[in-house]
Design a protein around this motif. Sequence first.
Motif, PDB file in Angstrom:
ATOM      1  N   ALA A 157       0.639  -1.276  -0.185  1.00  0.00           N
ATOM      2  CA  ALA A 157      -0.055  -0.056   0.025  1.00  0.00           C
ATOM      3  C   ALA A 157       0.844   1.255  -0.019  1.00  0.00           C
ATOM      4  CB  ALA A 157      -0.988   0.148   1.239  1.00  0.00           C
ATOM      5  N   TYR A 158       1.921   1.157   0.790  1.00  0.00           N
ATOM      6  CA  TYR A 158       2.683   2.583   0.971  1.00  0.00           C
ATOM      7  C   TYR A 158       3.496   2.824  -0.360  1.00  0.00           C
ATOM      8  CZ  TYR A 158       6.983  -0.368   0.871  1.00  0.00           C
ATOM      9  OH  TYR A 158       7.897  -1.287   0.652  1.00  0.00           O
ATOM     10  N   GLN A 159       3.353   2.118  -1.512  1.00  0.00           N
ATOM     11  CA  GLN A 159       4.161   2.136  -2.810  1.00  0.00           C
ATOM     12  C   GLN A 159       3.144   2.459  -3.896  1.00  0.00           C
ATOM     13  OE1 GLN A 159       5.384  -1.861  -3.289  1.00  0.00           O
ATOM     14  NE2 GLN A 159       7.536  -1.548  -2.648  1.00  0.00           N
ATOM     15  N   ARG A 160       1.558   2.859  -3.560  1.00  0.00           N
ATOM     16  CA  ARG A 160       0.865   2.956  -4.155  1.00  0.00           C
ATOM     17  C   ARG A 160      -0.013   4.216  -4.204  1.00  0.00           C
ATOM     18  NH1 ARG A 160      -1.016  -3.400  -4.713  1.00  0.00           N
ATOM     19  NH2 ARG A 160       0.616  -4.036  -5.647  1.00  0.00           N
ATOM     20  N   ALA A 161       0.207   5.255  -5.234  1.00  0.00           N
ATOM     21  CA  ALA A 161      -0.282   6.608  -4.852  1.00  0.00           C
ATOM     22  C   ALA A 161      -1.746   6.251  -4.989  1.00  0.00           C
ATOM     23  CB  ALA A 161       0.146   7.447  -5.938  1.00  0.00           C
ATOM     24  N   ASP A 169       7.499  -1.414   7.521  1.00  0.00           N
ATOM     25  CA  ASP A 169       8.901  -1.867   8.142  1.00  0.00           C
ATOM     26  C   ASP A 169       9.056  -1.437   9.694  1.00  0.00           C
ATOM     27  OD1 ASP A 169       9.852  -2.373   5.555  1.00  0.00           O
ATOM     28  OD2 ASP A 169      10.594  -0.746   5.202  1.00  0.00           O
ATOM     29  N   GLY A 170       7.986  -1.750  10.416  1.00  0.00           N
ATOM     30  CA  GLY A 170       7.702  -1.634  11.644  1.00  0.00           C
ATOM     31  C   GLY A 170       7.833  -0.256  12.411  1.00  0.00           C
ATOM     32  N   GLN A 171       7.565   0.615  11.518  1.00  0.00           N
ATOM     33  CA  GLN A 171       7.587   2.164  11.880  1.00  0.00           C
ATOM     34  C   GLN A 171       6.278   2.577  11.401  1.00  0.00           C
ATOM     35  OE1 GLN A 171      11.048   4.285  10.716  1.00  0.00           O
ATOM     36  NE2 GLN A 171      12.506   2.905  11.800  1.00  0.00           N
ATOM     37  N   VAL A 172       5.844   3.483  12.411  1.00  0.00           N
ATOM     38  CA  VAL A 172       4.477   4.209  12.022  1.00  0.00           C
ATOM     39  C   VAL A 172       4.688   5.447  11.093  1.00  0.00           C
ATOM     40  CG1 VAL A 172       2.459   5.282  12.916  1.00  0.00           C
ATOM     41  CG2 VAL A 172       3.350   3.372  14.174  1.00  0.00           C
ATOM     42  N   ARG A 173       4.139   5.677  10.085  1.00  0.00           N
ATOM     43  CA  ARG A 173       4.650   6.716   9.380  1.00  0.00           C
ATOM     44  C   ARG A 173       3.391   7.322   8.752  1.00  0.00           C
ATOM     45  NH1 ARG A 173      10.186   5.956   6.940  1.00  0.00           N
ATOM     46  NH2 ARG A 173      10.609   3.902   7.921  1.00  0.00           N
ATOM     47  N   PRO A 174       3.367   8.699   8.755  1.00  0.00           N
ATOM     48  CA  PRO A 174       2.400   9.429   8.204  1.00  0.00           C
ATOM     49  C   PRO A 174       2.079   9.212   6.704  1.00  0.00           C
ATOM     50  CG  PRO A 174       3.901  11.040   9.419  1.00  0.00           C
ATOM     51  CD  PRO A 174       4.422   9.557   9.139  1.00  0.00           C
ATOM     52  N   ALA A 190       4.746  11.451  -0.215  1.00  0.00           N
ATOM     53  CA  ALA A 190       5.347  12.590  -0.748  1.00  0.00           C
ATOM     54  C   ALA A 190       6.960  11.601  -1.338  1.00  0.00           C
ATOM     55  CB  ALA A 190       5.966  13.378   0.329  1.00  0.00           C
ATOM     56  N   ARG A 191       7.120  10.485  -0.872  1.00  0.00           N
ATOM     57  CA  ARG A 191       8.401   9.734  -1.157  1.00  0.00           C
ATOM     58  C   ARG A 191       8.266   9.346  -2.403  1.00  0.00           C
ATOM     59  NH1 ARG A 191      10.350   7.422   4.547  1.00  0.00           N
ATOM     60  NH2 ARG A 191      11.014   9.310   5.425  1.00  0.00           N
ATOM     61  N   LEU A 192       6.751   8.975  -3.133  1.00  0.00           N
ATOM     62  CA  LEU A 192       6.880   8.269  -4.369  1.00  0.00           C
ATOM     63  C   LEU A 192       7.291   9.465  -5.290  1.00  0.00           C
ATOM     64  CD1 LEU A 192       3.269   6.807  -3.885  1.00  0.00           C
ATOM     65  CD2 LEU A 192       5.518   5.703  -3.615  1.00  0.00           C
ATOM     66  N   GLU A 193       7.422   8.618  -6.558  1.00  0.00           N
ATOM     67  CA  GLU A 193       8.215   9.344  -7.735  1.00  0.00           C
ATOM     68  C   GLU A 193       6.922  10.425  -8.125  1.00  0.00           C
ATOM     69  OE1 GLU A 193      11.002   9.257  -9.344  1.00  0.00           O
ATOM     70  OE2 GLU A 193      11.674   7.952  -7.787  1.00  0.00           O
TER      71      GLU A 193
END
Length: 177
Positions: free
Chosen positions: A122-126, A144-149, A155-158
């Motif tokens: 999911a985190y890879q899919r805009a 990867d075990g960390q809670v991220r907004p 914002a990290r996606l291309e």
Amino acid sequence: MTRAVLSIGSNLGDRLAHLQSVVDALGTDVVGVSPVYQTAPWGPVPQADFLNAVVVAEGGEPREWLAVAHRLEQSAERMRAERWGPRTLDVDVISCRQGVDLEFSVEILSDDADLTLPHPRAYQRAFVLVPWLAIEPDAVLTVDGQVRPVADLLARLEPVERDGVRRTDDALTGPVS
């Protein structure tokens, strides 16, 4: 009770009607419905663009959400003939949280072969993150075990990935109170 984030998509038949069928079937469990977005297909199979949205619902346990997702796909006559192939309806359980108050709820993590939570890609899919942020701007996801907004993950996606998620004038209607 859990709060589930469901990503829904369709690129065959009456795409909007397939998405609406999810909202209708979930009925009063629905607490939020994103705008509808058009996106290019993800993966190597040539096919038509998708309509995508995110639905947030409250109710049963994670396995129950998975069963609901499969039932809704079957109702839309989804065929699982080809990975990443075209489909009438795709319903993915992205995240489940124990408790309904977003600020105080706890994300449920699962490595089960049938249900991995949160959704591993999911985190890879805009096409998941953009609609989700439209209804839950403060959403978070464990990666990867960390809670991220979720906003940071997006914002990290291309830029081409983010720009490929285009809001449409279509809308899904939630339950009438």
